[in-house]
Structures are given as C-alpha cells and as structure tokens.
Write a protein that holds these residues in place. Structure first.
Motif, PDB file in Angstrom:
ATOM      1  N   GLU A  41       3.552   1.622  -5.801  1.00 56.17           N
ATOM      2  CA  GLU A  41       2.516   1.656  -6.843  1.00 56.17           C
ATOM      3  C   GLU A  41       3.065   1.497  -8.266  1.00 56.17           C
ATOM      4  O   GLU A  41       2.559   0.658  -9.018  1.00 56.17           O
ATOM      5  CB  GLU A  41       1.678   2.942  -6.711  1.00 56.17           C
ATOM      6  CG  GLU A  41       0.397   2.909  -7.515  1.00 56.17           C
ATOM      7  CD  GLU A  41       0.603   3.289  -8.980  1.00 56.17           C
ATOM      8  OE1 GLU A  41      -0.119   2.742  -9.837  1.00 56.17           O
ATOM      9  OE2 GLU A  41       1.479   4.121  -9.259  1.00 56.17           O
ATOM     10  N   LEU A  86       0.814  -1.214   0.000  1.00 56.10           N
ATOM     11  CA  LEU A  86       0.000   0.000   0.000  1.00 56.10           C
ATOM     12  C   LEU A  86       0.851   1.269   0.000  1.00 56.10           C
ATOM     13  O   LEU A  86       0.313   2.371  -0.157  1.00 56.10           O
ATOM     14  CB  LEU A  86      -0.932   0.004   1.217  1.00 56.10           C
ATOM     15  CG  LEU A  86      -1.893  -1.187   1.303  1.00 56.10           C
ATOM     16  CD1 LEU A  86      -2.705  -1.124   2.582  1.00 56.10           C
ATOM     17  CD2 LEU A  86      -2.777  -1.273   0.082  1.00 56.10           C
ATOM     18  N   ALA A 102      -2.886  -6.912   1.148  1.00 53.86           N
ATOM     19  CA  ALA A 102      -1.623  -6.357   1.649  1.00 53.86           C
ATOM     20  C   ALA A 102      -1.276  -6.889   3.032  1.00 53.86           C
ATOM     21  O   ALA A 102      -0.092  -7.098   3.345  1.00 53.86           O
ATOM     22  CB  ALA A 102      -1.697  -4.836   1.664  1.00 53.86           C
TER      23      ALA A 102
END
Length: 161
Positions: free
Chosen positions: A22, A17, A47
């Motif tokens: 990302e 996260l 996650a």
C-alpha cells in the motif's frame, strides 16, 4: 522469500492487495499525479492480472517495509508487460531498480515468456534511462517528438533475464 545479494533486502512475491504494498503504490500514484496531473493509471489493471500463472507482483523489503517493487502481467502468449516499477526516494540511485528489473525479467523467462513489453511516460527520464541501459529497444522514433506513452521491448534469450 529470497534476498538481494549483499544488500540485506528481501524479495517478496505478493499481490497489489498486500498491505505491505500500500505505501509503495500510494507513492507511485502520487508520483504519476505530480508528473502528469490527474490520471487513472493505477486503476487500469485489477490485482488479478498480476497473479500467477500469467503475472507476478514483486516487493523488495527492507526490515519488513516495501522500498521498491515491480510487476508484470500477461500481454499475449509470448509477451509479458512490465508495470508498477517503483523505488522509494531514499533508495533511488543505488542500483535497486536495475536489480528489480533483472529479477522480474528472470521470473518472466521462468514463466515461459520470450518478450517483455512496457510503456513509460515522457516525463520519466529515469525510467527511460533504466530501460535503455537494460537493453530495451524503443518502439517509437527517438528523433520525433515523444508520444504520450513511450513503448519499449526486450527479447529475452534462453536462460537470460
């Protein structure tokens, strides 16, 4: 945060996260889609499965940008399952994936696991080669047509990742 000796790259334990993760995870998802078509691999594990104490999520940072990574999660009481191994294209063929794998194996051993399990796909020859060079044993017959998920294992010895 530690560094990879002689590389100027930082090892950062984090979470899927983490905003730094990302771009790396997006590229990994795109690679899976390019090789296998639409699939849900990146959404199979929440996650939380990669959080301590049972798991870990590692990023390798170059000047604050994630360029490689990997993770593990608890598979059973003595086994960790490797997931999310990835190296950004410009950093491939530099030994970085081997360094990530060694770091994860060390952390797996520090967490008390004695076995590492993983699966990869038949359209990922780079990953297959990486795991075989690192001493992973195929849990399928190499002489047969490959299954959809190629399972491997490695038994860790005390003090060795």
């Amino acid at each position: 945060m530690t560094t990879l000796a002689g590389r100027g790259l930082a090892i950062h334990y984090s979470s899927p996260l983490d905003p730094l993760a990302e771009p790396l995870l997006r590229e990994l998802d795109e690679e899976y889609h390019a090789r296998y078509g639409p699939n849900e691999e990146m959404r199979r594990h929440p996650a939380a499965e990669f959080a301590a104490p049972g798991g870990a999520f590692l990023l390798v940072l170059d000047r604050g940008v994630a360029v490689a990574g990997g993770a593990f999660r608890r598979y059973d009481a003595t086994t960790a399952e490797l997931k999310r191994m990835w190296t950004n294209r410009p950093y491939r063929r530099t030994g970085l994936a081997s360094a990530v794998l060694a770091e994860l194996e060390g952390e797996v051993a520090r967490r008390g696991y004695r076995r590492v399990y993983l699966t990869t796909g038949p359209r990922q020859p780079e990953a297959i080669g990486l795991y075989q060079r690192a001493g992973y044993r195929a849990l399928f017959d190499l002489a047969d047509p490959p299954p959809d998920d190629l399972a491997f294992e490695k038994i860790l010895t005390a003090g060795v990742g």
